[in-house]
Enzyme design. Structure first.
Site, PDB file in Angstrom:
ATOM      1  CD1 TRP A 324      -2.514   1.940   0.654  1.00 22.21           C
ATOM      2  CD2 TRP A 324      -1.325   2.239   2.516  1.00 22.21           C
ATOM      3  NE1 TRP A 324      -2.858   3.169   1.176  1.00 22.21           N
ATOM      4  CE2 TRP A 324      -2.147   3.374   2.314  1.00 22.21           C
ATOM      5  CE3 TRP A 324      -0.486   2.194   3.646  1.00 22.21           C
ATOM      6  CZ2 TRP A 324      -2.154   4.451   3.193  1.00 22.21           C
ATOM      7  CZ3 TRP A 324      -0.495   3.271   4.516  1.00 22.21           C
ATOM      8  CH2 TRP A 324      -1.325   4.381   4.285  1.00 22.21           C
ATOM      9  CG  HIS A 325       3.418   2.485   3.214  1.00 25.95           C
ATOM     10  ND1 HIS A 325       3.105   1.467   4.092  1.00 25.95           N
ATOM     11  CD2 HIS A 325       3.153   3.639   3.886  1.00 25.95           C
ATOM     12  CE1 HIS A 325       2.683   1.983   5.236  1.00 25.95           C
ATOM     13  NE2 HIS A 325       2.691   3.300   5.136  1.00 25.95           N
ATOM     14  N   GLY A 326       3.726   1.623  -1.382  1.00 26.52           N
ATOM     15  CA  GLY A 326       4.337   1.811  -2.700  1.00 26.52           C
ATOM     16  C   GLY A 326       4.894   0.516  -3.255  1.00 26.52           C
TER      17      GLY A 326
END
Length: 405
Positions: A324-326
């Site tokens: 989700w962060h990247g």
């Protein structure tokens, strides 16, 4: 203008809130005015024409999806699992496109349907879909849902609220103990200034910027240690400051938002840390990923080994959080690292129980637990920062850009 980014933003915000605060002190929620200032500040924050249309299009898309699933689930009295999974996949589709676009097309760093806060809005929508399926929500009134989705104090950086909690406050004709809520809101906004604009600014300006460059150019143990502590502290004070702003502003508007941070650096173990750090996000992943995956595996009897089930669920939970962060290796490594910490902690608890090991609880053992947890967490922050990645790139290509925190 990005929310909470400059003192000028707060001056305009304070002036706009004066009529609402006066009304709330006199027992009137003044919903029409709340909607008016929400529209005004959203338009100001998302001033770019493409961004505004992305925000509006996203809201229309998700509203149709939620109301459609509500009609299927409640009005038709049906609960097909495939339809539920399809609704969840459609809810996260825009966020997935935004995250994948830079990977597929590096020349386009951002998607045209992306905007600041799309992740937090997606979590809200998925929460509604899941709770409709679980019969925890029986109706999603259009007006309440749209206001919940676009609630401007929390749209850019959370906290991640739950629809059932928000709707209860929305439905109340007056705000209980608003004077107390008002004083808490003012205090939290001042704490936000202290955390973000003073402590966070001092850390990034006079420490982190230089140590990050030093760690990239010369990744020695001392330089990496400095970057690790500098980035971890900056991340906390910057993000906690934003959270204080969002919660404080919500308080001024008559809403008692859940807190996001609860003294995370006094955690005695990694589970305690995740019960204190970015709490609305960690609780969201716990409730809607970890617990549901554990239940699914047990119901379908894919495994009877509770330790295996728990460990697989930890990997899924934190791996998904990292993604989700990247979509970069160090975000994924950060997630898997924390999965490893959770698995290791559970193994330690089982080992102590199996061998009847009792460690006394006193100031020394508690301090040691806090010290170990603190440093384990900060190693994760170093991974998350991307500084080791920058150091690797700089080693192989001395012309690669240096970090600019």
């Amino acid at each position: 203008m990005q929310p909470y980014s400059t003192p000028y933003y707060f001056i305009i915000l304070g002036l706009a809130l004066i009529p609402l605060i006066i009304a709330l002190l006199n027992g009137k929620k003044l919903m029409w005015y709340q909607v008016l200032i929400s529209i005004g500040f959203l338009a100001w924050s998302f001033a770019g024409s493409i961004t505004v249309w992305a925000l509006l299009g996203y809201g229309v898309y998700q509203t149709i999806l939620v109301k459609g699933y509500e009609y299927y689930r409640v009005q038709q009295q049906k609960n097909n699992t495939l339809i539920f999974y399809l609704a969840v996949l459609l809810a996260i589709l825009p966020l997935t496109v935004v995250k994948v676009t830079p990977v597929i097309n590096p020349t386009q760093p951002s998607s045209i349907i992306g905007f600041l806060g799309i992740s937090y809005l997606t979590f809200k929508v998925v929460n509604v879909v899941i709770e409709l399926r679980d019969d925890l929500i029986h109706k999603v009134p259009l007006r309440q849902f749209v206001y919940f989705l676009y609630f401007f104090p929390t749209i850019s950086s959370g906290p991640i609220d739950r629809f059932r909690r928000f709707e209860k406050e929305y439905q109340k004709p007056t705000v209980d103990n608003y004077e107390d809520l008002l004083s808490k809101g003012i205090l939290r906004i001042f704490l936000g200034f202290l955390y973000k604009f003073i402590i966070g600014h001092l850390i990034v300006t006079y420490f982190l910027h230089q140590v990050a460059i030093d760690a990239t150019v010369n990744p020695s143990f001392i330089n990496m240690l400095g970057a690790m502590y500098g980035y971890g502290l900056y991340l906390f004070f910057d993000f906690a400051g934003y959270s204080f702003f969002a919660i404080g502003l919500s308080n001024l508007m008559g809403y008692d938002m859940p807190i996001n941070f609860n003294k995370p650096f006094i955690s005695k173990n990694i589970k305690d840390f995740w019960n204190r750090w970015h709490m609305t996000l960690s609780f969201w992943f716990r409730d809607f990923v970890y617990m549901r995956l554990v239940k699914t595996i047990m119901v379908h009897r894919w495994s009877k080994n509770r330790v295996f089930i728990s460990n697989v669920s930890y990997v899924a939970l934190f791996g998904l959080m990292g993604l989700w962060h990247g979509l970069t290796w160090y975000y994924i490594a950060y997630g898997l690292y924390h999965a490893g910490l959770m698995i290791g902690y559970d193994a330690w608890i089982r080992f102590k129980k199996r061998h009847h090991i009792k460690i006394p609880s006193n100031i020394w053992t508690n301090s040691l637990s806090i010290f170990i947890t603190f440093n384990a967490v900060f190693i994760g922050f170093l991974l998350f920062s991307g500084i080791p990645n920058d150091a690797i790139m700089h080693y192989f290509d001395g012309h690669s850009p240096l970090p600019n925190f």
